[in-house]
Design a protein around this motif. Structure first.
Motif, mmCIF file in Angstrom:
data_model
loop_
_atom_site.group_PDB
_atom_site.id
_atom_site.type_symbol
_atom_site.label_atom_id
_atom_site.label_comp_id
_atom_site.label_asym_id
_atom_site.label_seq_id
_atom_site.Cartn_x
_atom_site.Cartn_y
_atom_site.Cartn_z
ATOM 1 N N VAL A 102 0.842 -1.195 0.000
ATOM 2 C CA VAL A 102 0.000 0.000 0.000
ATOM 3 C C VAL A 102 0.880 1.249 0.000
ATOM 4 C CG1 VAL A 102 -1.677 1.328 1.351
ATOM 5 C CG2 VAL A 102 -1.973 -1.133 1.088
ATOM 6 N N ALA A 103 1.953 1.229 0.778
ATOM 7 C CA ALA A 103 2.877 2.373 0.824
ATOM 8 C C ALA A 103 3.556 2.578 -0.528
ATOM 9 C CB ALA A 103 3.918 2.165 1.919
ATOM 10 N N PRO B 68 -5.972 4.320 10.089
ATOM 11 C CA PRO B 68 -4.904 3.940 9.149
ATOM 12 C C PRO B 68 -3.500 4.268 9.649
ATOM 13 C CG PRO B 68 -6.707 4.981 7.980
ATOM 14 C CD PRO B 68 -7.016 5.104 9.438
ATOM 15 N N ALA B 69 -3.337 5.397 10.311
ATOM 16 C CA ALA B 69 -2.010 5.770 10.818
ATOM 17 C C ALA B 69 -1.520 4.756 11.846
ATOM 18 C CB ALA B 69 -2.040 7.172 11.409
ATOM 19 N N GLN C 41 1.999 0.159 13.480
ATOM 20 C CA GLN C 41 2.224 -1.228 13.902
ATOM 21 C C GLN C 41 3.068 -1.979 12.862
ATOM 22 O OE1 GLN C 41 1.551 -2.835 16.737
ATOM 23 N NE2 GLN C 41 0.799 -0.916 17.589
ATOM 24 N N ALA C 42 2.808 -1.717 11.597
ATOM 25 C CA ALA C 42 3.594 -2.353 10.531
ATOM 26 C C ALA C 42 5.052 -1.898 10.585
ATOM 27 C CB ALA C 42 2.990 -2.036 9.161
ATOM 28 N N MET C 43 5.274 -0.643 10.936
ATOM 29 C CA MET C 43 6.644 -0.140 11.053
ATOM 30 C C MET C 43 7.393 -0.863 12.163
ATOM 31 S SD MET C 43 5.956 3.935 10.495
ATOM 32 C CE MET C 43 7.592 4.398 11.026
ATOM 33 N N ILE C 44 6.711 -1.154 13.254
ATOM 34 C CA ILE C 44 7.347 -1.868 14.367
ATOM 35 C C ILE C 44 7.734 -3.281 13.929
ATOM 36 C CG2 ILE C 44 6.920 -2.862 16.654
ATOM 37 C CD1 ILE C 44 5.113 -0.374 17.175
ATOM 38 N N SER D 41 7.342 4.868 6.693
ATOM 39 C CA SER D 41 7.416 6.101 7.476
ATOM 40 C C SER D 41 6.756 7.263 6.740
ATOM 41 C CB SER D 41 8.879 6.423 7.777
ATOM 42 O OG SER D 41 8.986 7.638 8.455
ATOM 43 N N GLN D 42 6.978 7.364 5.437
ATOM 44 C CA GLN D 42 6.353 8.430 4.650
ATOM 45 C C GLN D 42 4.836 8.302 4.646
ATOM 46 O OE1 GLN D 42 8.180 8.208 0.791
ATOM 47 N NE2 GLN D 42 10.168 8.904 1.539
ATOM 48 N N LEU D 43 4.341 7.069 4.513
ATOM 49 C CA LEU D 43 2.900 6.855 4.532
ATOM 50 C C LEU D 43 2.327 7.198 5.906
ATOM 51 C CD1 LEU D 43 0.288 5.937 3.189
ATOM 52 C CD2 LEU D 43 0.888 3.584 3.822
ATOM 53 N N ALA D 44 3.013 6.801 6.963
ATOM 54 C CA ALA D 44 2.544 7.111 8.315
ATOM 55 C C ALA D 44 2.509 8.621 8.535
ATOM 56 C CB ALA D 44 3.435 6.439 9.354
ATOM 57 N N SER D 45 3.516 9.322 8.067
ATOM 58 C CA SER D 45 3.552 10.786 8.215
ATOM 59 C C SER D 45 2.399 11.437 7.463
ATOM 60 C CB SER D 45 4.874 11.342 7.701
ATOM 61 O OG SER D 45 5.938 10.878 8.483
#
Length: 118
Positions: free
Chosen positions: A50-51, A75-76, A81-84, A100-104
């Motif tokens: 998705v990212a 979604p954030a 959680q996926a980043m972890i 990280s870009q998608l989370a931001s």
């Protein structure tokens, strides 16, 4: 001794027939499943995809809709959680950067329907 041979023969035959039935005759069919049913590492792979799609398309609403199949969390939070998990299983730095870009981007995201209220 002969009794043991027959016993083992029938055990092997039973296992073989069970595998034949379960794998060939009537295997499990998964229908209408979502990525939320996957193992956590595969869920993380889906979120990374998705990212990657978000980076290529730039459509944050579409990315959020794609993440909505992962559960009721925002979604954030799903991406966090996926980043972890990505850090724990040593994803490439470029992949972690995409997450990280998608989370931001999702931190300040407002759903398109929320802004259209009178």
């Amino acid at each position: 001794m002969r009794r043991w041979i027959w016993f083992l023969l029938f055990v092997i035959l039973g296992i073989g027939l069970g595998l034949l039935y379960g794998w060939v005759i009537n295997p499990v069919k998964y229908v209408d499943t979502t990525p939320a049913k996957l193992r956590s590492d595969y869920q993380t792979d889906y979120i990374l995809m998705v990212a990657e799609a978000y980076q290529a398309e730039g459509d944050l609403d579409l990315a959020a809709r794609r993440l909505a199949v992962m559960g009721d969390s925002p979604p954030a939070e799903i991406v966090r959680q996926a980043m972890i998990i990505a850090a724990q299983i040593n994803y490439a730095d470029s992949d972690q950067e995409l997450l990280s870009q998608l989370a931001s981007a999702l931190q300040t995201w407002v759903p398109a329907s929320a802004g259209a209220q009178p």
